[in-house]
Design a protein around this motif. Sequence first.
Motif, PDB file in Angstrom:
ATOM      1  N   PRO A   1       0.813  -1.220   0.000  1.00  0.00           N
ATOM      2  CA  PRO A   1       0.000   0.000   0.000  1.00  0.00           C
ATOM      3  C   PRO A   1       0.848   1.274   0.000  1.00  0.00           C
ATOM      4  O   PRO A   1       0.478   2.271  -0.626  1.00  0.00           O
ATOM      5  CB  PRO A   1      -0.831  -0.123   1.280  1.00  0.00           C
ATOM      6  N   ALA A   2       1.996   1.251   0.666  1.00  0.00           N
ATOM      7  CA  ALA A   2       2.885   2.421   0.662  1.00  0.00           C
ATOM      8  C   ALA A   2       3.456   2.663  -0.730  1.00  0.00           C
ATOM      9  O   ALA A   2       3.572   3.815  -1.173  1.00  0.00           O
ATOM     10  CB  ALA A   2       4.011   2.227   1.676  1.00  0.00           C
ATOM     11  N   ILE A   3       3.801   1.585  -1.433  1.00  0.00           N
ATOM     12  CA  ILE A   3       4.301   1.727  -2.802  1.00  0.00           C
ATOM     13  C   ILE A   3       3.205   2.281  -3.707  1.00  0.00           C
ATOM     14  O   ILE A   3       3.450   3.184  -4.516  1.00  0.00           O
ATOM     15  CB  ILE A   3       4.847   0.381  -3.328  1.00  0.00           C
ATOM     16  N   ALA A   4       1.997   1.752  -3.578  1.00  0.00           N
ATOM     17  CA  ALA A   4       0.870   2.256  -4.381  1.00  0.00           C
ATOM     18  C   ALA A   4       0.645   3.742  -4.103  1.00  0.00           C
ATOM     19  O   ALA A   4       0.414   4.533  -5.030  1.00  0.00           O
ATOM     20  CB  ALA A   4      -0.390   1.443  -4.095  1.00  0.00           C
ATOM     21  N   HIS A   5       0.724   4.131  -2.846  1.00  0.00           N
ATOM     22  CA  HIS A   5       0.568   5.540  -2.479  1.00  0.00           C
ATOM     23  C   HIS A   5       1.676   6.392  -3.124  1.00  0.00           C
ATOM     24  O   HIS A   5       1.398   7.468  -3.667  1.00  0.00           O
ATOM     25  CB  HIS A   5       0.598   5.700  -0.955  1.00  0.00           C
TER      26      HIS A   5
ATOM     27  N   VAL B   1       3.354   5.739  -5.847  1.00  0.00           N
ATOM     28  CA  VAL B   1       3.113   5.818  -7.290  1.00  0.00           C
ATOM     29  C   VAL B   1       2.069   6.891  -7.583  1.00  0.00           C
ATOM     30  O   VAL B   1       2.263   7.749  -8.454  1.00  0.00           O
ATOM     31  CB  VAL B   1       2.683   4.453  -7.861  1.00  0.00           C
ATOM     32  N   ARG B   2       0.959   6.851  -6.862  1.00  0.00           N
ATOM     33  CA  ARG B   2      -0.105   7.859  -7.081  1.00  0.00           C
ATOM     34  C   ARG B   2       0.414   9.277  -6.829  1.00  0.00           C
ATOM     35  O   ARG B   2       0.143  10.193  -7.612  1.00  0.00           O
ATOM     36  CB  ARG B   2      -1.297   7.572  -6.172  1.00  0.00           C
ATOM     37  N   ALA B   3       1.144   9.459  -5.732  1.00  0.00           N
ATOM     38  CA  ALA B   3       1.648  10.794  -5.387  1.00  0.00           C
ATOM     39  C   ALA B   3       2.656  11.278  -6.434  1.00  0.00           C
ATOM     40  O   ALA B   3       2.627  12.452  -6.825  1.00  0.00           O
ATOM     41  CB  ALA B   3       2.302  10.758  -4.002  1.00  0.00           C
ATOM     42  N   THR B   4       3.512  10.390  -6.897  1.00  0.00           N
ATOM     43  CA  THR B   4       4.502  10.770  -7.913  1.00  0.00           C
ATOM     44  C   THR B   4       3.817  11.115  -9.228  1.00  0.00           C
ATOM     45  O   THR B   4       4.182  12.100  -9.889  1.00  0.00           O
ATOM     46  CB  THR B   4       5.533   9.640  -8.112  1.00  0.00           C
ATOM     47  N   GLU B   5       2.837  10.304  -9.620  1.00  0.00           N
ATOM     48  CA  GLU B   5       2.107  10.603 -10.854  1.00  0.00           C
ATOM     49  C   GLU B   5       1.379  11.935 -10.751  1.00  0.00           C
ATOM     50  O   GLU B   5       1.375  12.722 -11.705  1.00  0.00           O
ATOM     51  CB  GLU B   5       1.118   9.477 -11.155  1.00  0.00           C
ATOM     52  N   GLU B   6       0.802  12.193  -9.600  1.00  0.00           N
ATOM     53  CA  GLU B   6       0.078  13.469  -9.410  1.00  0.00           C
ATOM     54  C   GLU B   6       1.038  14.651  -9.467  1.00  0.00           C
ATOM     55  O   GLU B   6       0.740  15.669 -10.097  1.00  0.00           O
ATOM     56  CB  GLU B   6      -0.652  13.445  -8.065  1.00  0.00           C
ATOM     57  N   SER B   7       2.207  14.521  -8.844  1.00  0.00           N
ATOM     58  CA  SER B   7       3.133  15.660  -8.799  1.00  0.00           C
ATOM     59  C   SER B   7       3.883  15.866 -10.114  1.00  0.00           C
ATOM     60  O   SER B   7       4.284  16.984 -10.430  1.00  0.00           O
ATOM     61  CB  SER B   7       4.127  15.505  -7.653  1.00  0.00           C
ATOM     62  N   THR B   8       4.057  14.796 -10.900  1.00  0.00           N
ATOM     63  CA  THR B   8       4.813  14.931 -12.154  1.00  0.00           C
ATOM     64  C   THR B   8       3.927  15.030 -13.396  1.00  0.00           C
ATOM     65  O   THR B   8       4.403  15.431 -14.453  1.00  0.00           O
ATOM     66  CB  THR B   8       5.754  13.722 -12.353  1.00  0.00           C
ATOM     67  N   GLY B   9       2.674  14.611 -13.260  1.00  0.00           N
ATOM     68  CA  GLY B   9       1.797  14.576 -14.417  1.00  0.00           C
ATOM     69  C   GLY B   9       2.050  13.384 -15.328  1.00  0.00           C
ATOM     70  O   GLY B   9       1.485  13.284 -16.408  1.00  0.00           O
ATOM     71  N   LEU B  10       2.912  12.481 -14.915  1.00  0.00           N
ATOM     72  CA  LEU B  10       3.230  11.282 -15.688  1.00  0.00           C
ATOM     73  C   LEU B  10       2.391  10.106 -15.205  1.00  0.00           C
ATOM     74  O   LEU B  10       1.962  10.078 -14.063  1.00  0.00           O
ATOM     75  CB  LEU B  10       4.714  10.915 -15.539  1.00  0.00           C
ATOM     76  N   THR B  11       2.193   9.124 -16.081  1.00  0.00           N
ATOM     77  CA  THR B  11       1.557   7.871 -15.698  1.00  0.00           C
ATOM     78  C   THR B  11       2.526   6.749 -16.027  1.00  0.00           C
ATOM     79  O   THR B  11       3.041   6.668 -17.142  1.00  0.00           O
ATOM     80  CB  THR B  11       0.230   7.659 -16.456  1.00  0.00           C
ATOM     81  N   PHE B  12       2.779   5.895 -15.052  1.00  0.00           N
ATOM     82  CA  PHE B  12       3.734   4.808 -15.222  1.00  0.00           C
ATOM     83  C   PHE B  12       3.014   3.523 -15.606  1.00  0.00           C
ATOM     84  O   PHE B  12       1.968   3.212 -15.055  1.00  0.00           O
ATOM     85  CB  PHE B  12       4.531   4.589 -13.933  1.00  0.00           C
ATOM     86  N   ASP B  13       3.570   2.781 -16.540  1.00  0.00           N
ATOM     87  CA  ASP B  13       3.001   1.485 -16.942  1.00  0.00           C
ATOM     88  C   ASP B  13       3.472   0.368 -16.031  1.00  0.00           C
ATOM     89  O   ASP B  13       2.746  -0.580 -15.749  1.00  0.00           O
ATOM     90  CB  ASP B  13       3.409   1.128 -18.376  1.00  0.00           C
ATOM     91  N   VAL B  14       4.722   0.454 -15.583  1.00  0.00           N
ATOM     92  CA  VAL B  14       5.359  -0.586 -14.782  1.00  0.00           C
ATOM     93  C   VAL B  14       5.963   0.067 -13.540  1.00  0.00           C
ATOM     94  O   VAL B  14       6.563   1.142 -13.619  1.00  0.00           O
ATOM     95  CB  VAL B  14       6.458  -1.299 -15.606  1.00  0.00           C
ATOM     96  N   CYS B  15       5.806  -0.609 -12.404  1.00  0.00           N
ATOM     97  CA  CYS B  15       6.352  -0.111 -11.139  1.00  0.00           C
ATOM     98  C   CYS B  15       7.321  -1.147 -10.588  1.00  0.00           C
ATOM     99  O   CYS B  15       7.020  -2.342 -10.574  1.00  0.00           O
ATOM    100  CB  CYS B  15       5.232   0.125 -10.139  1.00  0.00           C
TER     101      CYS B  15
ATOM    102  N   GLY C   1      -1.809  -0.917 -13.098  1.00  0.00           N
ATOM    103  CA  GLY C   1      -3.209  -1.154 -12.756  1.00  0.00           C
ATOM    104  C   GLY C   1      -3.377  -2.225 -11.696  1.00  0.00           C
ATOM    105  O   GLY C   1      -4.174  -2.078 -10.764  1.00  0.00           O
ATOM    106  N   ALA C   2      -2.621  -3.306 -11.809  1.00  0.00           N
ATOM    107  CA  ALA C   2      -2.707  -4.389 -10.828  1.00  0.00           C
ATOM    108  C   ALA C   2      -2.256  -3.908  -9.455  1.00  0.00           C
ATOM    109  O   ALA C   2      -2.906  -4.185  -8.441  1.00  0.00           O
ATOM    110  CB  ALA C   2      -1.880  -5.585 -11.283  1.00  0.00           C
ATOM    111  N   LEU C   3      -1.157  -3.178  -9.420  1.00  0.00           N
ATOM    112  CA  LEU C   3      -0.644  -2.661  -8.153  1.00  0.00           C
ATOM    113  C   LEU C   3      -1.653  -1.729  -7.490  1.00  0.00           C
ATOM    114  O   LEU C   3      -1.977  -1.869  -6.317  1.00  0.00           O
ATOM    115  CB  LEU C   3       0.681  -1.928  -8.371  1.00  0.00           C
ATOM    116  N   LEU C   4      -2.146  -0.768  -8.252  1.00  0.00           N
ATOM    117  CA  LEU C   4      -3.043   0.229  -7.668  1.00  0.00           C
ATOM    118  C   LEU C   4      -4.411  -0.345  -7.323  1.00  0.00           C
ATOM    119  O   LEU C   4      -5.016   0.061  -6.334  1.00  0.00           O
ATOM    120  CB  LEU C   4      -3.180   1.434  -8.607  1.00  0.00           C
TER     121      LEU C   4
END
Length: 160
Positions: free
Chosen positions: A10-14, A16-30, A115-118
């Motif tokens: 859950p911390a990793i998912a959080h 990822v979401r926070a990084t995507e929100e702050s950078t405007g990027l969407t990651f396919d693989v984590c 998607g699976a992670l989140l």
Amino acid sequence: MATDTAGKVPAIAHAVRATEESTGLTFDVCVDLDATSPLRTLDDIRTAVRMFEDGTADSLITGAEARRNPYFNLVEEQPDGTVAVSKKPDDAVLRRQDAPRCFDMNGSIYVWRRGALLDDQVVFFPSTILYEMPAERSIDVDSEFDFRIVEWLMGQREDL
């Protein structure tokens, strides 16, 4: 999220979401690289991610062939105090070499589809695959003893 009982996924998912929100990027693989597994190589990371990206799995874990096999020489204590093989096979396994291959997770590299992670925030999915690493790069530092072994092994490495 920072408690003694909090899980890391859950911390990793959080993150990822926070990084995507702050950078405007969407990651396919984590990818998660545990700090307690310092013996992995850059090639291990590249190969594991490539193996994952070339397939359709939702997650990838890393591990090394287990020294103990639950079908042969890994036992569990029963409620009455006796012990039994942890995983009873359909047919008796008379030699360890005849038992199904089993692996120790080494905690070195975890890879997820975004998607699976989140969506599920777990490590294992029905499609999870394994990138096998050698035992000498699969020590997870969970104790002072592990630390001493890793420290010695790192002193012997020529690829650092």
